[in-house]
Design a protein around this motif. Structure first.
Motif, short mmCIF file in Angstrom:
data_model
loop_
_atom_site.label_atom_id
_atom_site.label_comp_id
_atom_site.label_asym_id
_atom_site.label_seq_id
_atom_site.Cartn_x
_atom_site.Cartn_y
_atom_site.Cartn_z
N PHE A 72 0.69 -1.31 0.05
CA PHE A 72 -0.11 0.04 0.05
C PHE A 72 0.84 1.23 0.11
CE2 PHE A 72 -2.40 3.35 2.55
CZ PHE A 72 -3.30 3.44 1.64
N VAL A 73 0.49 2.16 -0.73
CA VAL A 73 1.24 3.40 -1.08
C VAL A 73 0.30 4.59 -0.38
CG1 VAL A 73 2.41 5.16 -2.42
CG2 VAL A 73 2.85 2.78 -2.80
N PRO A 74 0.35 5.31 0.41
CA PRO A 74 -0.60 6.24 0.84
C PRO A 74 -0.94 7.31 -0.22
CG PRO A 74 0.99 6.00 2.80
CD PRO A 74 1.67 5.30 1.52
N LYS A 75 -2.08 7.66 -0.56
CA LYS A 75 -2.48 8.47 -1.56
C LYS A 75 -3.43 9.55 -1.00
CE LYS A 75 -1.53 5.47 -5.35
NZ LYS A 75 -2.12 4.78 -6.36
N LYS A 76 -3.54 10.68 -1.42
CA LYS A 76 -4.38 11.75 -1.05
C LYS A 76 -5.43 11.94 -2.10
CE LYS A 76 -4.70 16.02 1.38
NZ LYS A 76 -4.04 16.39 2.37
N PHE A 77 -6.82 11.94 -1.64
CA PHE A 77 -7.95 12.12 -2.62
C PHE A 77 -8.79 13.08 -2.10
CE2 PHE A 77 -6.68 7.54 -3.05
CZ PHE A 77 -6.84 7.31 -4.50
N ASP A 78 -9.49 13.93 -3.00
CA ASP A 78 -10.24 14.96 -2.55
C ASP A 78 -11.56 14.74 -1.78
OD1 ASP A 78 -8.74 16.89 -3.88
OD2 ASP A 78 -9.72 16.79 -5.59
N ASN A 79 -12.17 13.43 -2.34
CA ASN A 79 -13.28 13.17 -1.33
C ASN A 79 -13.18 11.52 -1.47
OD1 ASN A 79 -14.18 12.33 -3.88
ND2 ASN A 79 -15.50 14.48 -3.98
#
Length: 87
Positions: A72-79
């Motif tokens: 797992f690679v942490p990612k940022k999503f808007d929602n």
């Protein structure tokens, strides 16, 4: 004369315990407790959990067992709707 003294008695004594054991089925086994997901597994993790370019290169060189979050690679999503179901 027939060997009873007039008191009532259980005609099928002992069978109710056997019947209850058969009716209950196997014993309940609770599911193992899984720890709750951490900040890195959030769809909107804090900046300190997001890897930069150097960290991503180091991460790709490591074995999957040695990586901080496995595959797992942490990612940022808007929602939450923007998060894909599977990758």
């Amino acid at each position: 004369a027939d060997g009873t003294d007039g008191r009532p008695f259980a005609l099928w004594r002992g069978d109710e315990e056997d019947e209850l054991a058969l009716r209950k089925g196997p014993q309940h086994m609770p599911a193992p407790k899984v720890p709750p997901p951490g900040h890195a597994f959030s769809y909107n993790p804090p900046e300190e959990y997001l890897p930069n370019e150097e960290e991503l290169k180091e991460w790709e060189e490591l074995d999957p067992e040695d990586r901080p979050y496995g595959r797992f690679v942490p990612k940022k999503f808007d929602n939450l709707r923007s998060v894909g179901a599977y990758e």
